[in-house]
Write an enzyme that holds these catalytic residues in place. Sequence first.
Site, short mmCIF file in Angstrom:
data_model
loop_
_atom_site.label_atom_id
_atom_site.label_comp_id
_atom_site.label_asym_id
_atom_site.label_seq_id
_atom_site.Cartn_x
_atom_site.Cartn_y
_atom_site.Cartn_z
N ASP A 31 -1.08 -94.43 7.98
CA ASP A 31 -1.71 -93.12 7.77
C ASP A 31 -1.98 -92.97 6.28
O ASP A 31 -1.12 -93.31 5.46
CB ASP A 31 -0.78 -92.00 8.26
CG ASP A 31 -1.50 -90.70 8.55
OD1 ASP A 31 -2.19 -90.17 7.64
OD2 ASP A 31 -1.39 -90.18 9.68
N SER A 124 -12.88 -87.98 22.59
CA SER A 124 -12.95 -86.52 22.67
C SER A 124 -13.92 -86.09 23.76
O SER A 124 -14.90 -86.78 24.05
CB SER A 124 -13.43 -85.97 21.32
OG SER A 124 -13.81 -84.62 21.41
N TYR A 149 -19.45 -85.49 13.98
CA TYR A 149 -18.10 -85.89 14.42
C TYR A 149 -18.15 -86.45 15.84
O TYR A 149 -17.63 -87.54 16.11
CB TYR A 149 -17.15 -84.69 14.37
CG TYR A 149 -15.93 -84.87 15.24
CD1 TYR A 149 -14.91 -85.74 14.86
CD2 TYR A 149 -15.80 -84.19 16.45
CE1 TYR A 149 -13.80 -85.93 15.66
CE2 TYR A 149 -14.69 -84.37 17.26
CZ TYR A 149 -13.69 -85.24 16.86
OH TYR A 149 -12.60 -85.43 17.66
N LYS A 153 -17.59 -90.47 17.69
CA LYS A 153 -16.79 -90.83 18.87
C LYS A 153 -17.64 -91.60 19.89
O LYS A 153 -17.19 -92.59 20.47
CB LYS A 153 -16.19 -89.58 19.51
CG LYS A 153 -15.18 -88.84 18.65
CD LYS A 153 -13.92 -89.65 18.42
CE LYS A 153 -12.83 -88.82 17.76
NZ LYS A 153 -11.62 -89.61 17.46
N PHE A 178 -9.39 -82.82 25.62
CA PHE A 178 -10.02 -81.52 25.53
C PHE A 178 -9.41 -80.73 24.38
O PHE A 178 -9.52 -81.13 23.24
CB PHE A 178 -10.00 -80.87 26.92
CG PHE A 178 -11.01 -81.55 27.84
CD1 PHE A 178 -12.20 -80.92 28.15
CD2 PHE A 178 -10.82 -82.85 28.29
CE1 PHE A 178 -13.18 -81.56 28.93
CE2 PHE A 178 -11.78 -83.50 29.07
CZ PHE A 178 -12.95 -82.85 29.38
N ASN A 199 -9.52 -74.33 14.85
CA ASN A 199 -9.29 -74.13 16.28
C ASN A 199 -8.58 -72.81 16.57
O ASN A 199 -7.89 -72.25 15.71
CB ASN A 199 -8.48 -75.30 16.84
CG ASN A 199 -9.22 -76.62 16.68
OD1 ASN A 199 -10.43 -76.68 16.86
ND2 ASN A 199 -8.50 -77.67 16.30
N PHE A 218 -15.57 -64.93 18.64
CA PHE A 218 -17.00 -65.16 18.45
C PHE A 218 -17.76 -64.94 19.76
O PHE A 218 -18.01 -65.87 20.52
CB PHE A 218 -17.23 -66.58 17.92
CG PHE A 218 -16.62 -66.81 16.56
CD1 PHE A 218 -17.19 -66.26 15.42
CD2 PHE A 218 -15.45 -67.55 16.43
CE1 PHE A 218 -16.63 -66.46 14.18
CE2 PHE A 218 -14.88 -67.75 15.19
CZ PHE A 218 -15.45 -67.20 14.05
N GLY A 295 -23.65 -73.12 18.42
CA GLY A 295 -23.19 -74.36 19.04
C GLY A 295 -22.10 -74.22 20.07
O GLY A 295 -21.75 -75.19 20.74
#
Length: 340
Positions: A31, A124, A149, A153, A178, A199, A218, A295
């Site tokens: 990492d 994802s 992003y 994936k 998810f 998130n 939102f 989005g």
Amino acid sequence: MRVLISGGAGYIGSHTVVQVVAAGHDVVVVDDFSNAKPTVINRLEALTGTHIPVHAFDLTDRDKTERLFADERFDAVIHFAGLKAVGESVDKPLEYYENNLGSTFSLVRAMRRHGVGKLVFSSSATVYGDHAPVPYREDYEPLAAASPYGRTKVMIEHVLSDVAAADPGLKVALLRYFNPIGAHPSGTIGEDPQGIPNNLVPFIAQVAVGRREKLNVFGDDYPTADGTCERDYIHVEDLAAGHLAALTALEAAPAPVNVWNLGTGTGTSVLEMLHAFERAAGKEIPYEVVGRRAGDLPAYWADPTKAHEELGWRATRTVDDMCADTWRWQQGNPNGYPDA
């Protein structure tokens, strides 16, 4: 097995480290700590009761990656490392393509050179894009993610599929998951977003603990039961168990590439999640409805049938479990992990 976990100090990686060690495997972490703090490692060692070797470098460095594989023997790799903020990827697309693709190229090249034949990749649900029918199924094509992003994936999934098709010694699991939330039940490891959380649940937790004033919701005019967006939230402990199940299944998997959704198969709305967190925290959490965010899809969730049938895996923890564990972590670590 001796398992290399890239991004093993991160949110999902750290929980997976604990479960892989508990299953009797030896774990090594690599990492670069760009989105994690080194102090998590001490907590992982305390939880697992074992020393966890850590290599602190960026996997895009081919020479260091090659040296790691030359110096140590691995049986399998679980690959989490990568940049992961959807919004940031729109602002910094080149960084995302360079980092996420480059680290994977470097890792897989070293795996092949040193005969490491099993790879579990952290993909994802964003790969399904805006037009896939709900619930999302693994056989849906074409994958058409809506952000840089997400497109990294999709690209990595294609790369790994092509490499596995050409190399009979390589088996790959692509895990499309998810919305992970929750924390280890001990409260000692959890999600520690850097800066403003991207998130929902970490943001709610920071409002509940007093770090932020209120939650912005939102939009409340979506075609859902209460007008707010619905998502498939999965407890990070269930998600970690899914990685362990996939790692175990790869040994006997007949196909070179195996794709599994890791989700609950149920949508939970923003307001439902907020109220679940209020139950966990025992208090009201202030929020304000603001305009829709560009989005955002109204609702999506997984069809997890394939993982049930082929891995014997299923998500077992409830939304209330997820919120209770998040709150325990946030209360004990109001500012996240210490810097040192």
